[in-house]
Design an enzyme around this catalytic site. Structure first.
Site, mmCIF file in Angstrom:
data_model
loop_
_atom_site.group_PDB
_atom_site.id
_atom_site.type_symbol
_atom_site.label_atom_id
_atom_site.label_comp_id
_atom_site.label_asym_id
_atom_site.label_seq_id
_atom_site.Cartn_x
_atom_site.Cartn_y
_atom_site.Cartn_z
ATOM 1 N N HIS A 1 0.871 -1.178 0.000
ATOM 2 C CA HIS A 1 0.000 0.000 0.000
ATOM 3 C C HIS A 1 0.909 1.228 0.000
ATOM 4 C CE1 HIS A 1 -3.166 2.728 2.050
ATOM 5 N NE2 HIS A 1 -3.484 2.563 0.743
ATOM 6 N N ASP B 1 -4.739 5.879 3.795
ATOM 7 C CA ASP B 1 -6.138 6.157 3.483
ATOM 8 C C ASP B 1 -6.780 6.916 4.631
ATOM 9 O OD1 ASP B 1 -5.839 4.807 1.115
ATOM 10 O OD2 ASP B 1 -6.598 2.896 1.904
ATOM 11 N N HIS C 1 -13.333 7.110 0.384
ATOM 12 C CA HIS C 1 -12.166 7.452 1.214
ATOM 13 C C HIS C 1 -11.196 8.278 0.366
ATOM 14 C CE1 HIS C 1 -10.509 4.006 -0.993
ATOM 15 N NE2 HIS C 1 -9.292 4.437 -0.637
ATOM 16 N N HIS D 1 -7.221 8.435 -0.756
ATOM 17 C CA HIS D 1 -5.904 7.800 -0.797
ATOM 18 C C HIS D 1 -4.865 8.902 -1.029
ATOM 19 C CE1 HIS D 1 -2.840 4.755 -1.656
ATOM 20 N NE2 HIS D 1 -2.456 5.549 -2.663
#
Length: 432
Positions: A324, A328, A403, A405
Site C-alpha cells: 500500500h 487512506d 475514502h 488515498h
C-alpha cells in the site's frame, strides 16, 4: 655802668647798663640776665641750624642717592610681586583651559559612544523584527538611559545636555573659567570629570554587553531552530540543497556584475561580528524555514481519521500481500481535499486504479498524489498554495468505498506519508 641796691633786703642789685653816645645824643639801655641767656640761646640755635644746613648741603647727594635706591628696591619688589601674581593667574588660566579641553574631549568621546549605540540599534531594528517574526525574540534590547538614542538619532547638543545633567552642571550658571581658581584641597573640574565620565563609560559598556549577550542569545536560538528543522527534514529522507543550509547571497544583474578574490570582511569590533553572525543565523533560519514550507507536511483531510497506513497489507480485491503506497483517510463523498504544500499541478484526471487523481509537484523531487476523488477542482499547470482545495473525496477507481488515498513520492519512489505528517507536527513549533 651803674649799680643800684635792693630796697627789700637792704642790698643793691647790680644792674648792667649799656650807654650809647652819638654826638650830643646819649642813650642807655639796662641789660638784664635773662636777656643774656636769651641771646645765648638764640646764638646757639642759629649756630646749630647753620651747622645742620651746612651738613645737609654736604651730605645731600648721599641722602638723595639712598632714598632713590630705596625707592628703586621697593619698585622692583612690587614689580616682582606683580609678575608672580601674573604668572599664577596664567597658570590657573592654563589649567582651567586644559581642564575645559579635557572635559570637551571626554564629552566628544561619550557622544561618539552614544552615536555608536544609536547606530547599532538602527542596525538591530530589522534583525529584531526578523527574530520576532521567527519566534525567537523574548525581550527587547536595553535602551540608553537618559537619552533618545533609540527612537531617533540623538544630536550632539542633546547628548551634551544629557551628560551635563548627569554631571550636575546642566542647571548651574556658567562661571568665568579664565579667572577661576580651584581652592587647595578641593576636587578640580578635571578630577570630577574623570570620575563622572568613568561612571558614564561603565554604564555604556554595561549596555553594550547586554546588547551583545542578547544578540548572542538570538543567534544561538536561530541556529538551534535551523538545526532542528534540518534534522527533522533529514529523518523524512529529504535533503535540502546546499544553498538552503547557508545564508543567501544577494543576486546581481548583468549591469551590476561584481567579482574579485575572496577576502574576509572588515569588522571594527566584536559587536559588528555578532551582528553579522545574527544576520547570517536568521538568514539561514529563514532559508531553511522557506524550504520546509514548500514540503508536504500538512494533512490533506484534517477532519478525517486514518484507516490504512503505508506498507504491505492484504489486497482487498486479490486477498494477497501487496504494497500500500500511501495512507487512506476515512472521508465521505464530497469531503474537501486540500493541498499539503504549495506546488504545481502535473496531473488532474483519471489514472487507472487511482480513479480520479490529482498529482502536485512541490520541487526538490517531491510529489503528492490524491486519489479516488469524486471531483477535481484544479487543472494541469495550476499553481497551488498550501491549504487550497483541489478536489472532493469519493470512491472512483480501485476502491471499496468512499475514502481519500494520499501518497508522497520522493524522486518517483513512494515513501511513508506519516513521516511528513509527524514531521509537520514537530515543525509547527518552528514554522508557524
Amino acid at each position: 655802668m651803674v649799680s643800684t641796691e635792693s630796697r627789700v633786703f637792704g642790698k643793691r642789685t647790680q644792674k648792667h647798663v649799656i650807654i650809647l653816645a652819638s654826638g650830643d645824643k646819649v642813650r642807655h639801655m639796662t641789660f638784664q640776665p635773662w636777656m643774656a641767656a636769651l641771646s645765648v640761646c638764640f646764638v646757639s640755635v642759629f649756630s646749630i641750624g647753620y651747622l645742620a644746613a651746612t651738613s645737609y648741603l654736604v651730605l645731600r647727594d648721599d641722602l638723595i642717592g639712598g632714598t632713590m635706591a630705596r625707592q628703586a628696591r621697593m619698585q622692583h619688589e612690587y614689580e616682582d610681586r606683580i609678575s608672580a601674581l601674573r604668572a599664577q593667574v596664567d597658570r590657573v588660566t592654563s589649567r582651567q583651559l586644559l581642564d575645559q579641553q579635557v572635559v570637551e574631549d571626554k564629552v566628544e568621546k561619550l557622544l561618539q559612544q552614544q552615536m555608536a549605540l544609536s547606530s547599532r540599534h538602527g542596525k538591530l531594528d530589522t534583525l529584531l523584527d526578523r527574530a520576532e517574526e521567527s519566534g525567537i525574540s523574548e525581550k527587547e534590547i536595553p535602551s540608553i538611559a537618559g537619552s533618545q538614542a533609540y527612537g531617533k538619532r540623538a544630536d550632539a547638543s542633546g547628548g551634551v545636555k544629557a551628560i551635563e545633567r548627569l554631571m550636575g552642571l546642566g542647571d548651574k550658571p556658567q562661571q568665568d573659567v579664565t579667572l577661576a581658581y580651584a581652592p587647595v584641597g578641593q576636587e578640580s573640574m578635571s578630577d570630577r570629570a574623570d570620575r563622572m565620565f568613568s561612571k558614564v563609560t561603565l554604564s555604556l559598556k554595561d549596555i553594550e554587553k547586554q546588547q551583545k549577550d542578547r544578540i548572542d542569545g538570538l543567534t544561538a536560538g536561530a541556529s538551534e531552530a535551523s538545526d532542528a528543522i534540518v534534522n527533522i527534514l533529514a529523518r523524512t529522507g529529504v535533503k535540502l540543497p546546499a544553498e538552503a543550509l547557508t545564508a543567501p547571497v544577494a543576486e546581481t544583474g548583468d549591469d551590476t556584475a561584481v567579482g574579485g578574490p575572496f577576502v574576509e570582511p572588515e569588522t571594527a569590533e566584536a559587536f559588528d561580528n555578532s551582528i553579522v553572525a545574527l544576520d547570517s543565523a536568521l538568514a539561514r533560519l529563514e532559508q531553511v524555514r522557506s524550504q520546509a514550507k514548500k514540503l508536504p507536511f500538512n494533512n490533506p483531510s484534517p477532519a478525517s481519521d486514518i484507516t490504512s497506513r503505508f506498507g504491505n497489507r492484504l489486497d482487498p480485491f486479490l486477498g494477497r500481500l501487496a504494497l500500500h503506497a500511501g495512507i487512506d483517510f476515512r472521508a465521505t463523498v464530497g469531503t474537501r481535499v486540500v493541498a499539503t504544500a504549495p506546488g504545481t499541478v502535473i496531473a488532474a484526471g483519471k489514472n487507472s486504479g487511482y480513479g480520479n487523481m490529482v498529482e502536485i509537484d512541490h520541487g526538490s523531487g517531491i510529489t503528492t498524489r490524491y486519489a479516488h476523488l469524486s471531483s477535481i477542482l484544479v487543472n494541469v499547470g495550476d499553481r497551488i498554495s498550501v491549504g487550497e482545495a483541489i478536489a472532493r473525496s469519493g470512491s472512483t477507481g480501485r476502491s471499496t468505498g468512499p475514502h481519500l488515498h494520499y501518497e508522497v513520492r520522493l524522486n518517483g519512489k513512494a515513501v511513508d506519508p506519516m513521516r511528513f505528517l509527524t514531521a509537520g507536527i514537530k515543525l509547527s513549533h518552528y514554522i508557524n
